[in-house]
Design an enzyme around this catalytic site. Structure first.
Site, short mmCIF file in Angstrom:
data_model
loop_
_atom_site.label_atom_id
_atom_site.label_comp_id
_atom_site.label_asym_id
_atom_site.label_seq_id
_atom_site.Cartn_x
_atom_site.Cartn_y
_atom_site.Cartn_z
N GLY A 15 -14.01 0.90 24.25
CA GLY A 15 -14.16 1.22 22.84
C GLY A 15 -15.55 0.83 22.35
O GLY A 15 -16.47 0.60 23.16
N LEU A 16 -15.69 0.73 21.03
CA LEU A 16 -17.01 0.45 20.46
C LEU A 16 -17.57 -0.90 20.95
O LEU A 16 -18.76 -1.01 21.28
CB LEU A 16 -16.92 0.48 18.94
CG LEU A 16 -18.22 0.33 18.17
CD1 LEU A 16 -19.25 1.37 18.59
CD2 LEU A 16 -17.94 0.43 16.66
N SER A 44 -11.07 2.23 18.12
CA SER A 44 -12.31 2.53 17.39
C SER A 44 -12.48 4.03 17.19
O SER A 44 -13.03 4.47 16.19
CB SER A 44 -13.54 1.90 18.02
OG SER A 44 -13.41 1.51 19.33
N ALA A 45 -11.95 4.84 18.13
CA ALA A 45 -12.08 6.30 17.96
C ALA A 45 -11.23 6.80 16.80
O ALA A 45 -11.46 7.89 16.28
CB ALA A 45 -11.67 7.01 19.25
N TRP A 46 -10.24 6.00 16.39
CA TRP A 46 -9.34 6.43 15.32
C TRP A 46 -9.79 5.94 13.95
O TRP A 46 -9.18 6.28 12.94
CB TRP A 46 -7.93 5.91 15.57
CG TRP A 46 -7.26 6.51 16.77
CD1 TRP A 46 -7.83 7.24 17.78
CD2 TRP A 46 -5.87 6.41 17.12
NE1 TRP A 46 -6.90 7.60 18.71
CE2 TRP A 46 -5.68 7.10 18.34
CE3 TRP A 46 -4.76 5.80 16.52
CZ2 TRP A 46 -4.44 7.20 18.96
CZ3 TRP A 46 -3.54 5.89 17.15
CH2 TRP A 46 -3.37 6.59 18.35
N GLY A 50 -15.49 3.20 8.16
CA GLY A 50 -16.90 3.31 8.49
C GLY A 50 -17.40 1.95 8.91
O GLY A 50 -16.62 1.10 9.34
N GLU A 115 -15.38 0.29 -0.91
CA GLU A 115 -14.00 0.12 -0.45
C GLU A 115 -13.44 -1.14 -1.09
O GLU A 115 -14.18 -2.00 -1.57
CB GLU A 115 -13.94 0.03 1.08
CG GLU A 115 -13.97 1.40 1.74
CD GLU A 115 -13.69 1.36 3.24
OE1 GLU A 115 -13.48 0.26 3.79
OE2 GLU A 115 -13.69 2.44 3.84
N HIS A 231 -1.56 -2.19 7.30
CA HIS A 231 -2.21 -1.22 6.41
C HIS A 231 -1.15 -0.59 5.52
O HIS A 231 -0.10 -0.18 6.01
CB HIS A 231 -2.92 -0.14 7.23
CG HIS A 231 -3.94 0.62 6.44
ND1 HIS A 231 -3.58 1.50 5.43
CD2 HIS A 231 -5.29 0.64 6.49
CE1 HIS A 231 -4.69 2.02 4.91
NE2 HIS A 231 -5.74 1.51 5.53
N ARG A 276 -5.67 -5.64 0.75
CA ARG A 276 -4.76 -4.85 1.57
C ARG A 276 -3.38 -5.50 1.72
O ARG A 276 -2.36 -4.81 1.76
CB ARG A 276 -5.41 -4.67 2.94
CG ARG A 276 -4.99 -3.45 3.66
CD ARG A 276 -5.87 -3.23 4.86
NE ARG A 276 -6.96 -2.33 4.56
CZ ARG A 276 -7.86 -1.93 5.44
NH1 ARG A 276 -7.78 -2.35 6.69
NH2 ARG A 276 -8.82 -1.10 5.10
N HIS A 334 -1.99 -2.78 11.83
CA HIS A 334 -3.24 -2.03 11.83
C HIS A 334 -4.36 -2.76 12.55
O HIS A 334 -5.21 -2.15 13.19
CB HIS A 334 -3.64 -1.76 10.38
CG HIS A 334 -4.91 -0.98 10.20
ND1 HIS A 334 -5.06 0.31 10.66
CD2 HIS A 334 -6.07 -1.30 9.59
CE1 HIS A 334 -6.27 0.75 10.34
NE2 HIS A 334 -6.91 -0.21 9.72
N ARG A 369 -8.78 -9.31 7.13
CA ARG A 369 -10.07 -8.65 7.38
C ARG A 369 -10.50 -7.77 6.19
O ARG A 369 -9.69 -7.04 5.62
CB ARG A 369 -9.95 -7.76 8.63
CG ARG A 369 -11.20 -7.00 8.98
CD ARG A 369 -10.98 -6.18 10.23
NE ARG A 369 -9.91 -5.24 10.05
CZ ARG A 369 -10.05 -3.99 9.63
NH1 ARG A 369 -11.25 -3.53 9.31
NH2 ARG A 369 -9.02 -3.20 9.49
C1 SIN Z 1 -10.38 -0.29 8.04
O1 SIN Z 1 -9.32 -0.63 8.56
O2 SIN Z 1 -11.36 -1.04 8.03
C2 SIN Z 1 -10.49 1.02 7.37
C3 SIN Z 1 -9.16 1.62 7.22
C4 SIN Z 1 -9.15 2.64 6.14
O3 SIN Z 1 -9.96 3.55 6.18
O4 SIN Z 1 -8.30 2.54 5.27
#
Ligand code: SIN
Length: 499
Positions: A15-16, A44-46, A50, A115, A231, A276, A334, A369
């Site tokens: 992954g990244l 990371s691909a999902w 950003g 965000e 999430h 969150r 998540h 996070r």
């Molecule tokens: C993230 O988990 O950092 C982004 C998730 C989202 O786009 O809600």
């Protein structure tokens, strides 16, 4: 068993984090091992959000660090966080230099969006909700072209090789049903998170915390495993894993409602942009009360497909047009904030072993996070880890391989996943966590030492021991935070190393 000697970092995970480490390990010969072709089965691909970084004139790394600390509910490590946020701009520029096609503003700078829980717009995106795949695709191309990198896309990590002093000296990899011992001066675990331990998850189901479990069995310190982020807007459209509806939709005015159309979090304009964990609990409570939870994103209108192509495609695949119909949502596992204790350069408590990305716990996420900090951490600390691992030289001496742990049968894994979501999910209490431990005991009798069970037990036992609510860890029987925030630090007894 075949044995090969590799004179450079062995990186487990593509992954990244893993590919950032591999690229920066140059010119050392670097072997990357992944269980599936690159870009598949990789969180990371999902990623839809950003990369968070202080990129605008009104922003600064200190402000980013302050927001990160505020979100992390008392458990964020300040030193590692400053390293992370100081690296922000250089990391985004490095990714762009490799071809990551970040959205740009009119002046050619990085376009940044706001965000939840960020005090400034600082999330660099790609094509609305396509950041993860686009960024990772650029790194995959760079890694495939790099002469120092060899990639095995069919290798599953089965064990860590250690010498008598406990130093990690390589790994056991399964390829095509055969085990290979790969001796290497440094092993970098970039194996991703543990979302697949839960029945409701937004991550690839294959991510079962196995890297963390192996590191634990080898004697490495595990930090805060109880902290799992749920999430709030995983789409409940009958798919496993559940497609994500990015929180950027709420940033654009989408609202959380129940089955009667009533706002779940009140009617204030920013009510749905609370942290969150708060939003996840509201979604969970509405569903538990039978009221249902929906993301009403009709406000996005006819630009939906252009602005949020991944969400739009997932909805349409499920037969739901989000321009006309609110999306049913649930809170789902998540991101794992806890994991293998590691520093910004990936160093763990075991010599020869590095960890980076979601399987690592560097303290930058604390108990909760901050959105879009995970891609930054993967790339920024991935680069640092690659450079550090490349400096390690081979040492002589005998090594031993542990017995390979058994796999769980499909029905056992399903039982584990259902148990984790029901008893160690968004809302926890002593009774439920006790029931989870009883199920783990039964499953362990059938598959002793299975790595998903080791990982699940770390999460459940730490959740039971943490008699408070903090960040992503909510105890219905201890709803208040303890006066002082404390980390959980776990290490296997030495006897476990010999198992
Ligand atoms: C993230 O988990 O950092 C982004 C998730 C989202 O786009 O809600």
């Amino acid at each position: 068993m075949n044995r090969i000697e590799h004179d450079g970092p062995l990186i487990v995970g593509g992954g990244l984090a893993g590919l950032s480490a591999a690229l920066e390990a140059a010119p050392r010969r670097t072997l990357v091992v992944t269980p599936a072709p690159l870009l598949q089965a990789c969180s990371s691909a999902w990623a839809q959000g950003g990369v968070a970084a202080a990129l605008s004139a009104s922003d600064a790394p200190e402000l980013h660090a302050a927001d990160t600390e505020a979100a992390g509910a008392g458990l964020v490590e300040a030193g590692a966080t400053r390293v992370l946020t100081d690296d922000g701009r250089a990391t985004v520029e490095w990714l762009a230099s490799l071809g990551a096609p970040f959205d740009r503003d009119a002046a050619g700078g990085f376009a940044v969006s706001l965000e939840a829980a960020h005090s400034k717009p600082r999330v660099a995106r790609v094509g609305g909700d396509g950041a993860g795949r686009a960024i990772l695709s650029a790194l995959v191309a760079a890694a495939r072209a790099a002469p120092h990198i060899e990639i095995w896309e069919d290798g599953r990590l089965r064990g860590l090789l250690q010498d008598g002093a406990g130093r990690v000296r390589g790994a056991v990899i399964e390829r095509d049903g055969r085990l290979v011992e790969v001796l290497a001066p440094a092993v970098v675990l970039a194996t991703g998170g543990a979302g697949g331990l839960f029945a409701q998850t937004t991550t690839p189901a294959a991510l079962l915390g196995e890297g963390m479990a192996l590191a634990y069995r080898a004697g490495a310190e595990i930090l805060d495993p109880e902290f799992v982020q749920f999430h709030p807007t995983a789409m409940d459209v009958g798919l496993d894993p559940m497609p994500l509806a990015t929180e950027a939709l709420r940033g654009e005015g989408a609202r959380l409602v129940d089955g009667e159309g009533r706002f779940l979090l009140g009617d204030g304009a920013d009510a749905d942009l609370q942290p969150r964990d708060v939003v996840a609990r509201a979604v969970h409570a509405a569903r538990a009360a039978g009221r249902g939870a929906y993301l009403d994103a009709r406000v996005i209108g006819w630009d939906f497909a252009r602005e949020f192509p991944a969400v739009f495609a997932a909805c349409m695949r499920a037969g739901l047009d989000p321009r006309e119909t609110p999306i049913p949502v649930a809170a789902a596992a998540h991101y794992h904030m806890g994991g293998i204790a590691a520093g910004p350069d990936g160093q763990t408590t075991l010599e020869g072993l590095f960890a980076v990305g979601e399987c690592a716990a560097t303290g930058v996420h604390g108990a909760n996070r901050l959105a879009s900090n995970s891609l930054l951490e993967a790339a920024a600390f991935g680069r640092r880890t690659g450079r550090a691992a490349a400096r390690v030289r081979a040492v002589p001496g005998a090594v031993s391989a542990p017995a390979t742990a058994p796999d769980l049968a499909p029905d056992e894994l399903e039982r584990l996943r259902r148990t984790m979501s029901a008893e160690a999910g968004v809302v926890r209490d002593a009774a439920g966590l006790g029931r989870a431990l009883a199920v783990l005991d039964e499953l362990e009798a059938a598959a002793p030492g299975a790595l998903p069970l080791v990982a699940a037990r770390l999460i459940v036992e730490a959740a039971l021991a943490r008699r408070e609510s903090r960040g992503g860890h909510w105890r219905a029987d201890f709803p208040a935070p303890a006066p002082q925030a404390r980390h959980t630090r776990l290490r296997a007894r030495i006897a476990a190393m010999a198992e």
